[in-house]
Each structure stands twice: as structure tokens, then as C-alpha cells.
Motif scaffolding. Sequence first.
Motif, PDB file in Angstrom:
ATOM      1  N   ILE A  72       2.233   6.483  -6.254  1.00 54.68           N
ATOM      2  CA  ILE A  72       3.275   5.683  -6.919  1.00 54.68           C
ATOM      3  C   ILE A  72       3.872   6.024  -8.327  1.00 54.68           C
ATOM      4  O   ILE A  72       4.327   5.465  -7.715  1.00 54.68           O
ATOM      5  N   LEU A  73       3.094   6.741  -9.091  1.00 50.05           N
ATOM      6  CA  LEU A  73       3.436   6.822 -10.460  1.00 50.05           C
ATOM      7  C   LEU A  73       4.488   7.608 -10.289  1.00 50.05           C
ATOM      8  O   LEU A  73       5.721   7.679 -10.903  1.00 50.05           O
ATOM      9  N   VAL A  74       4.784   9.272  -9.619  1.00 50.39           N
ATOM     10  CA  VAL A  74       5.990   9.680  -9.404  1.00 50.39           C
ATOM     11  C   VAL A  74       6.755   8.576  -8.630  1.00 50.39           C
ATOM     12  O   VAL A  74       7.903   9.525  -9.112  1.00 50.39           O
ATOM     13  N   LYS A  75       6.564   7.874  -7.561  1.00 50.21           N
ATOM     14  CA  LYS A  75       7.699   7.407  -6.714  1.00 50.21           C
ATOM     15  C   LYS A  75       8.695   6.645  -7.442  1.00 50.21           C
ATOM     16  O   LYS A  75       9.749   6.327  -7.486  1.00 50.21           O
ATOM     17  N   HIS A  76       7.355   6.119  -8.914  1.00 49.85           N
ATOM     18  CA  HIS A  76       7.928   5.012 -10.026  1.00 49.85           C
ATOM     19  C   HIS A  76       9.106   5.654 -10.855  1.00 49.85           C
ATOM     20  O   HIS A  76       9.290   4.789 -12.467  1.00 49.85           O
ATOM     21  N   ARG A  77       8.618   7.375 -10.804  1.00 49.31           N
ATOM     22  CA  ARG A  77       8.703   7.839 -11.907  1.00 49.31           C
ATOM     23  C   ARG A  77       8.088   7.494 -13.290  1.00 49.31           C
ATOM     24  O   ARG A  77       8.766   7.067 -14.699  1.00 49.31           O
ATOM     25  N   ILE A  78       6.917   7.362 -12.784  1.00 50.66           N
ATOM     26  CA  ILE A  78       6.239   6.630 -14.536  1.00 50.66           C
ATOM     27  C   ILE A  78       5.725   7.695 -15.578  1.00 50.66           C
ATOM     28  O   ILE A  78       4.542   8.032 -15.119  1.00 50.66           O
TER      29      ILE A  78
END
Length: 574
Positions: free
Chosen positions: A69-75
Motif C-alpha cells: 500500500i505504501l508503494v502504491k501511494h508513494r509514501i
Amino acid sequence: VDALNAYCKRIYYSDQDSSFLGASNSYELALSSGYEKGRAIAEVYIGFYYWWNNNLKKCTVLLEDAIPILVKHRIYTEYGLAKLITILVLWAKGEMEEAFDVVHKALIEIESITTKNNMATARLSGALGVMYYDLNELDLSLTNYNRAKIHSRSNTDFSFKAYINIGIAAIKKKQNKLSAAKSILEQAIEQSKVHGMLWVLEARACYEIGTIFKLENNLERAAEFMEHSYRLREIHHAKPGMVSNLIALAEIEIIKKKNNVALEKLNTALKIATTENLKPKQTRILYLISNLYEEQGDLDSAFTFLKKHNTIAREVELEEKTNRLKNIQLKYTIEKAKKDAESQRKINLELKKANKLITKQKNELATSNHEKEILLKEIHHRVKNNMQIISSLMALQSLQVNDKKLGAELLTTRHRIQSMAMIHEMLYSTGEFSTIDYEQYLKQLINRLISSIKGAENNIEVRVEAKSIKLNMDTSIPLGLLINELVTNSLKYAFPNGDGGNISVVIKSDSQYYTMRVSDNGIGFPADYDFESTSSLGLRLVMNLVVQLEGSLVRSSTKGTQYDITFKKIESIV
């Protein structure tokens, strides 16, 4: 959720309990509201707490859910922290190859998303710095620590910056650059007073600077920093670190000739090291104790401890040989991973170039298509306007002539022009430049003809059926002219004396051909009417248009007049 996560981001390294409470509340709120991004960030700070308290199972489950999810939202900040914890868990377990694999894959993943400085790359580079340091690859360790510093330059995570600086200082100390190492460590400790940092970093910084003061023979300062480091580690039950402190403090007491104090510290250290199975530390402790007993003249005790030392030392040496072999294998794996990573970077670079080129070409094509659409729209609009002008001129001319027959012919010709103009009008008004909805076209065409020929007050019923029939311009124009002629004939001749009636136009299609039936329930043609040799311009035009459509026509006059026409769609010529 965002406010709680921001709070955790500020304090997770200095107040784990408060951070855990805040992250848990954030997680529950995010879960109940379906806020995916917020939930993933909260999971990282909860995971950090579990990792810090050695609950690795819970930590791993949370991080595995959060990372995609962090990769998906570039966090990048929390992604980097999650990956760093994952890597350190693997490294602590001795799963070195897997740890390196995770780092390199994560770096490739981040570099494919962004080339800008970010905390994910900073944390991953920091992890590589630790791993290379443990393998005594000091140059590679320093390269990665420096890379981490560059990527974290604009970030406010002072604990991470201290972590990197302490790692660099440890390298400087190993390289015997004591002044540079001490300066970096003093800055890190000073920053901890201003910003606060993880106790473990402060403890390590104090330990490292203590060893430097010991090497410089500044024993009082060395003892001061070592004692502070020991107290921090004792409070948090960091037993391996406590043993290192006790050994260093004992060595200081030995130099100061306070052997009894040294022996007391070494015995405490030996108990902890034996319980925790810290064999390399045990060998050092046993050796020092043996020496102290020898100095005191207690040779039996000295021999006993030296014997224990030798037994454990042989075990450590055997383990070190095994580890050296593992390190050789690991270095090969690392080099292979680096080459694979470099190869993947080149592929990613080429893919980026290709994507840029494709995007540029797509934009150019879209611009070109847009310009062509505008041009086509303008052409159809102008053709329709020109036809409308001709139609209007004919209407005016028909009003000026005294010959009724000529006036009627002009009006008929005007209807023909309008049937073509309507097609151009529909093409530009709908924005579909290749085909038109033929049912909609027929309804408009027939209604105009009825209004023009019969007037607004009429009793003509019309049925039009051409569902899902879409025809191109090369078919629409001749077919429209054909229908115009047949419906005009019905309106003129089928219902004399103002009689009412029905007109029907039905078009159907199969895979290759279209069939059309145009019919009325009027008086029909005379029984002896020769359709083939007629002198009527309209009917001769109908015959020619059927030929143009590569079709056939059958007429019947049983009840009114009926035309059955089969035709093919004419392919557009580009």
C-alpha cells in the motif's frame, strides 16, 4: 488519522509507548473508515513498536500488509522504515543473503518510481551501511552511509540522521581516524539533547566515544561515557550492549590498577554473557579474568579460567571459519545481486526512455487527430452551409417562376439537396465523422418532406425503423437520395385530394447485406405502368442509385406501393 500518524512520526523513536497508543488509535479509525493509506502508515509505527519489543511475528504480519500500500501511494518515509525493520530482522536471524536481496529489490522498486531524494532510499542505504560494516567492508559501508545522508538531508528525522552519523563514526574509529570519529559522535550526542533520539543510539554513541577516549588514554572521560551508556542499556535490558560496557569499564580499571573493581565488573559481565550465550564476549572476559588471577598469584584460578577460555575460543574459531566461508559465499551473492541490479537499472532506464517516446508520439498523434477532427468538422459545416445556400436560392427561384411545373421541379431538386446537406449536418454536429445514426436521420428527413409537401396540418402517419443502423457517408448520401425520391413520390401521388395515409421505411441488416422496405397504403401505380421504361426523372434516379449501391429493387402495387431493396454498404475510399 493523518494527525495521529504525524504525531507518531515525530515521537516513535523517543516515546515508543505513546507512539504505539497513537498508532493503534489511528489504525482503528482508518480501518473503520476504509482509509487504506492511513491504515498502512499506522501499521508501520505499530510494527516498529513490536520489533523494538522483540515481537517479530506481529511485526512481520503488519509490515507485509503495509508495504504494498505504501508503494502504491508513494509514501517513501514509512516504506523505508518498514523495509529497514524487515531487513534488520533478517540480518539478526543470520539470513544475510535474503536481507541483501530485499535491499536491492527495494532500491530498484524505488528508483523505478522516483529519482529524487527520498527517505526510502535513505533508510535502505543505511541498512546496507550496517550490513557492509558487519562484514568489515568499510569502504562500501561508508559509501552507503553517505548516500543515506544525501537522501535524508531535507528530512527532519534527527534520530535517523544520528544513526547514520554514528555508523560513519564507527568506520572512522576502525580506520584509526579518532579525531574525526570523536567529532561526529559529539555532534550526535549534542543533537540528542536538542531533538531527542532513541536511547539505543545515545547508548551506542556514548560507548563509541568512550572507546575513543580510552584509546587516547583519557580514562576519566572514557569511564564517564561508558557508565552513561551502561545505565541506558541496563534500564532497557539490552544485555549484549551491557556486557560490552562492562568489559570496557573493567579494562579501564585494569589500566588504573584497580584489579578488584575490574574483577567485580568482569564477573557480572560473565554471568550475563553465559546466560545470553555470547561466546566471543565470553572468551574476552575469561582471558581478562585469567590474567587478573595470574597477577594476584592465584595460578589455579588463572589456569581454570584460561582452560575455559581456550575451550570456548576453539568453538568461536570454528564458528568464525564457518562464517568466513559464508561471507565468501555471501560476497559472491552480493556481487551477483549488484550486477543484476545494475542490469535492471539499465532496463528500467531504457523502458523510461521508451515510455517518454511513446507518450510524446501519443501526444503528437492526439494533437494531429484533434486537428483533423476540427478540419473535418469545418469541412462538413461548410459543405452543409453551401448546400443550404443553394437550397435557399432554389426556393427563392421557385417563387419567381410562373411555370408551376418548373417551380415543382425546383422544389423537388431542393429536397434532394437538403437530403444530402442533412448528412453533413449530422456528421459535424454529433462529432462522429465516419458514420451517422440512420434512424435519426430518416426521421428528420421524412418529417421535413411531409412538412414541405403536405404542410404542417396533415394526416400522414409515418413509421421509421432502422435500429442500430449506422452507415458511412459514401452509403448514406445515395441511400438518402433514394429514400427522398420514394417518399416524395408517395407524398405527391399516393394520397390525392388531401387523403390521409401511412408511409413506412424499414431497414434491417445481416452480416453482408442490408434490406430496406419503403411502402405506403395509397392508390398505387396504374396496372399497365412500365417501371423499366419510365420517363420520370425521380424513378430513373432511383434505378441509378440502386445500381450505385450494388443492390436490387422489386416493386409491387397490391395494396398501395411497396419497394423492396437489397444493397451493400459502400466502403469509404480514403
